[in-house]
Write a protein that holds these residues in place. Structure first.
Motif, PDB file in Angstrom:
ATOM      1  N   GLN A   1       0.828  -1.213   0.000  1.00  0.00           N
ATOM      2  CA  GLN A   1       0.000   0.000   0.000  1.00  0.00           C
ATOM      3  C   GLN A   1       0.863   1.263   0.000  1.00  0.00           C
TER       4      GLN A   1
ATOM      5  N   HIS B   1      -5.196  -1.727   9.954  1.00  0.00           N
ATOM      6  CA  HIS B   1      -5.576  -3.122   9.692  1.00  0.00           C
ATOM      7  C   HIS B   1      -5.638  -3.891  11.006  1.00  0.00           C
TER       8      HIS B   1
ATOM      9  N   ILE C   1      -9.554  -1.705   7.958  1.00  0.00           N
ATOM     10  CA  ILE C   1      -9.465  -2.922   7.153  1.00  0.00           C
ATOM     11  C   ILE C   1      -9.384  -4.139   8.063  1.00  0.00           C
TER      12      ILE C   1
ATOM     13  N   LEU D   1     -13.399  -1.874   5.116  1.00  0.00           N
ATOM     14  CA  LEU D   1     -13.161  -2.980   4.183  1.00  0.00           C
ATOM     15  C   LEU D   1     -13.036  -4.269   4.984  1.00  0.00           C
TER      16      LEU D   1
ATOM     17  N   PRO E   1      -4.930  -6.646   2.974  1.00  0.00           N
ATOM     18  CA  PRO E   1      -3.855  -5.845   2.369  1.00  0.00           C
ATOM     19  C   PRO E   1      -2.808  -6.667   1.632  1.00  0.00           C
TER      20      PRO E   1
ATOM     21  N   VAL F   1      -7.471  -3.540  -2.700  1.00  0.00           N
ATOM     22  CA  VAL F   1      -7.394  -2.669  -1.526  1.00  0.00           C
ATOM     23  C   VAL F   1      -6.731  -1.344  -1.894  1.00  0.00           C
TER      24      VAL F   1
END
Length: 277
Positions: free
Chosen positions: A41, A96, A122, A223, A260, A267
């Protein structure tokens, strides 16, 4: 190696990629990993003209391994001090799993002011993971007790079992297993302090983020995979979206906990579109 020292003397390592003048996106990692788990990311967004910053939570990665302070409030305080040290404003915060809890607690403790404009959660642990009378769809406490027992018995093997199985969804029939991902997870986990990783199990499982979510008065993208075996969607994202003032939920069909990693391209695209909206 960039780092800064917080008020109790703990040294926090962080990555800071991109130009200082670019819009800022911060990343909070899951247990028991490090900022390395965000490399896909971070590289993607930095290549798109964003300044991306990810820290190793205290007791994890390359940060110090203090005996005390391994709790969600202190995690949020450490991150706040990083924001102040780098004078970060107008930030999009991404978290996350346990890191999603860290983002929620950050906003719950400090508000958004002019420092935070959006957030992405996430596969995140809020509102609360552990099962109770008020959270019947949660995960029984015995499961988290088994995590602690496994760490005490053989942490190295436990930190192989988790990525080999539920974390990436490699225990599902027909799934292509990546030995590299398993080894990376193990390496990151073994870099964490034993005490920090052990303490964090209680923090990600028993912390109640309900009031924090209610205070997130900014656009929040949630997400979550509907095959998340670590943080099941019914007790997490589907409850979270009911508490957020401005939340949007996107469900990844068949998605595992490690969105991820396993669903990196999608993502990355979803985060970028949300930032630009």
């Amino acid at each position: 190696m960039p780092s800064f020292t917080v008020k109790d003397g703990t040294e926090i390592y962080y990555k800071d990629w991109g130009d200082e003048s670019d819009p800022v996106v911060t990343f909070s990692h899951g247990w028991p990993l490090s900022s390395d788990n965000w490399d896909s990311q971070m590289f993607f967004l930095a290549s798109q003209g964003y300044r991306v910053i990810a820290h190793d939570r205290r007791g994890h990665g390359r940060s110090s391994q203090p005996w005390h302070g391994n709790d969600m409030d202190t995690y949020a305080d450490d991150l706040r001090q990083l924001f102040e040290a780098l004078d970060l404003r107008g930030v999009v915060m991404v978290g996350h799993s346990t890191g999603g809890g860290e983002v929620a607690r950050f906003v719950g403790r400090f508000g958004t002011e002019n420092r935070v404009k959006k957030a992405v959660l996430i596969s995140a642990v809020p509102p609360i993971m552990v099962q109770s009378e008020t959270n019947p769809k949660g995960t029984p406490l015995a499961v988290f007790d088994s995590f602690r027992e496994a760490m005490l018995k053989d942490r190295s093997q436990f930190f192989l079992d988790v990525p080999t199985g539920p974390f990436f969804g490699f225990n599902r029939p027909g799934v292509k297993v990546s030995q590299g991902r398993i080894q990376s997870w193990w390496q990151q986990g073994m870099m964490a302090s034993f005490k920090g990783a052990y303490d964090c199990i209680k923090q990600f499982s028993e912390t109640d983020f309900t009031e924090d979510l209610k205070k997130m008065d900014i656009p929040v993208l949630v997400l979550h995979g509907d095959d998340d075996q670590v943080v099941p969607i019914e007790a997490s994202a589907k409850r979270t979206i009911e508490l957020l003032p401005q939340g949007t939920l996107k469900v990844y069909p068949g998605g595992p906990h490690a969105l991820p990693n396993i669903c990196a391209d999608e993502v990355n695209k979803d985060i970028l579109e949300f930032i630009k909206a």
